[in-house]
Design a protein around this motif. Structure first.
Motif, PDB file in Angstrom:
ATOM      1  N   LYS A 215       0.826  -1.225   0.000  1.00  0.00           N
ATOM      2  CA  LYS A 215       0.000   0.000   0.000  1.00  0.00           C
ATOM      3  C   LYS A 215       0.852   1.264   0.000  1.00  0.00           C
ATOM      4  N   TYR A 226      -5.632   3.988  -5.378  1.00  0.00           N
ATOM      5  CA  TYR A 226      -6.067   3.487  -4.064  1.00  0.00           C
ATOM      6  C   TYR A 226      -7.366   4.170  -3.628  1.00  0.00           C
ATOM      7  N   ASP A 229     -10.214   2.913  -5.440  1.00  0.00           N
ATOM      8  CA  ASP A 229     -10.278   1.443  -5.392  1.00  0.00           C
ATOM      9  C   ASP A 229     -10.614   0.896  -6.777  1.00  0.00           C
ATOM     10  N   SER A 268      -7.985  -3.006  -3.733  1.00  0.00           N
ATOM     11  CA  SER A 268      -7.971  -3.453  -2.336  1.00  0.00           C
ATOM     12  C   SER A 268      -7.928  -4.977  -2.248  1.00  0.00           C
TER      13      SER A 268
END
Length: 312
Positions: A215, A226, A229, A268
C-alpha cells in the motif's frame, strides 16, 4: 532447430518468453542494450537448455544493429520497448525507443529474408490509453473487446500514449504492405502479474506488485488508484508467455491483436491476494480474451495464482 529472436527477452515478460521457447526446443537470440551489464541477463544463463541461448547487443534505434540481430531468425518477438512510468526525458527515454524503434524494426524485418512470423508485445494501451480506468463510452459492467474502437486520450500517461502510437504504426505497416511474405501478430496484455525470473529491481511490473502489496503510493497517480479502489484487469505472466508462443507458432493470425486478460479485481482485493489473503469482492471480466482463447487455445489462470506466486 528454428531460431527465434526476442527483443527485450531479459525483461519481466521477456524472460518468460525466453524460457518458453528454450523449453520448446528453439534456438533463442536475446537482445540486451549493453553486453557489459551482465546483471540484466545473467539469470537467463541458468535456464534449462541455455546452451541454445545467444545474447546479442542491440540498440533498437540503430538500423544496422537491427539487421544484424534479425539475421537467421525465422520468428521474431518484439517486446523491447521501455515500460517506464517516471521518466525525465519523454522523447529520448520513451517515445523514440517505442515509436521510432518500432518503425525501424519493421523496416529491418522487411529487408530480412527468411522471417516467417513477427509477434509484437503491445499493451492494453493499444485499446485504451486510460487503463486502468475505463475508456470513454464504457461503464462498469460492460466488457471491452477487440471489436471496440481503440480509445486514445491525451490525458493518458505517456507510456500508454507511446504504446498506442506504436501499435498504430504496426497497423499502418500492415495496411501499406498487403503482400508480405511473413505474418505479423500482436498481443495486448492487461496488468501482468507474477514472480520475476530475475533479481533485477528495475521491473515496473514487479514494482507495481510491490506497491500494491505494501500500500505504497509514490505519486498522486497511484494514490488516486487506491482512493478510487480501481477495478484492475490482471493476467498471469506465464499465460502471456504461452499466448506469445502460440501467436508465434499458429498460422493465419496475421493482422490480429489479441487482448490478454484474466480476471479484474478491486485494488484493495489485489492487495489482499498479494498478502495471501482471500479477496472480499468477486472477480469480473472487463477485458474479454475470448478471441485468444478461441484462436490460440489459452486457458487463463485465476489471478490469485500469479499474485500468490509474487509473494512466494
Amino acid at each position: 532447430m528454428k531460431k527465434v529472436g526476442i527483443i527485450g527477452g531479459s525483461g519481466f515478460i521477456g524472460s518468460y518468453n525466453t524460457q518458453k521457447f528454450l523449453n520448446e526446443g528453439y534456438q533463442v537470440k536475446v537482445s540486451t542494450t549493453d553486453l557489459s551489464k551482465k546483471e540484466k541477463y545473467e539469470h537467463l544463463l541458468s535456464l534449462k537448455n541455455a546452451e541454445n541461448l545467444e545474447i546479442a547487443q542491440l540498440d533498437v534505434e540503430n538500423k544496422q544493429e537491427l539487421m544484424d540481430f534479425l539475421k537467421d531468425c525465422q520468428i521474431v518477438i518484439h517486446g523491447g520497448t521501455p515500460f517506464q512510468l517516471d521518466v525525465k526525458d519523454l522523447q529520448k527515454e520513451l517515445f523514440d525507443p517505442t515509436i521510432k524503434g518500432t518503425e525501424n524494426f519493421l523496416e529491418a524485418v522487411l529487408k530480412t529474408p527468411g522471417i516467417e512470423k513477427v509477434v509484437f508485445i503491445a499493451s492494453v494501451a493499444a485499446y485504451n490509453t486510460n487503463f486502468p480506468f475505463l475508456p470513454a463510452g464504457k461503464t462498469e459492467g460492460e466488457q471491452i473487446t477487440e471489436n471496440d474502437a481503440p480509445f486514445m486520450s491525451e490525458q493518458g500517461i505517456p507510456y500508454a500514449q507511446a504504446k498506442f502510437i506504436a501499435n498504430q504504426a504496426v497497423d499502418k505497416f500492415i495496411a501499406d504492405h498487403p503482400n508480405l511474405s511473413f505474418e505479423i501478430t500482436s498481443v495486448s496484455p492487461t496488468g501482468v502479474m507474477g514472480k520475476s525470473l530475475s533479481n533485477r529491481q528495475d521491473s515496473t511490473s514487479t514494482g507495481i506488485q510491490f506497491l500494491f502489496k505494501n500500500k505504497i503510493a509514490p505519486n498522486p497517480f497511484i494514490q488516486m488508484i487506491y482512493d478510487m479502489d480501481v477495478l484492475w484487469a490482471l493476467v498471469d505472466v506465464e499465460d502471456v508467455a504461452d499466448a506469445i508462443f502460440k501467436a508465434a507458432t499458429t498460422k493465419n493470425t496475421h493482422g490480429k491483436n489479441y487482448l490478454l486478460s484474466g480476471e479484474s479485481y478491486r485494488v484493495s482485493d489485489v492487495t489482499l491476494m498479494l498478502n495471501n489473503q482471500s479477496p472480499v469482492g468477486k472477480p469480473e471480466i472487463v477485458y474479454s480474451s475470448e478471441l485468444a482463447m478461441k484462436d490460440l487455445g489459452i486457458a487463463f489462470k485465476p489471478v490469485s495464482i500469479p499474485l500468490n506466486n509474487y509473494s512466494s
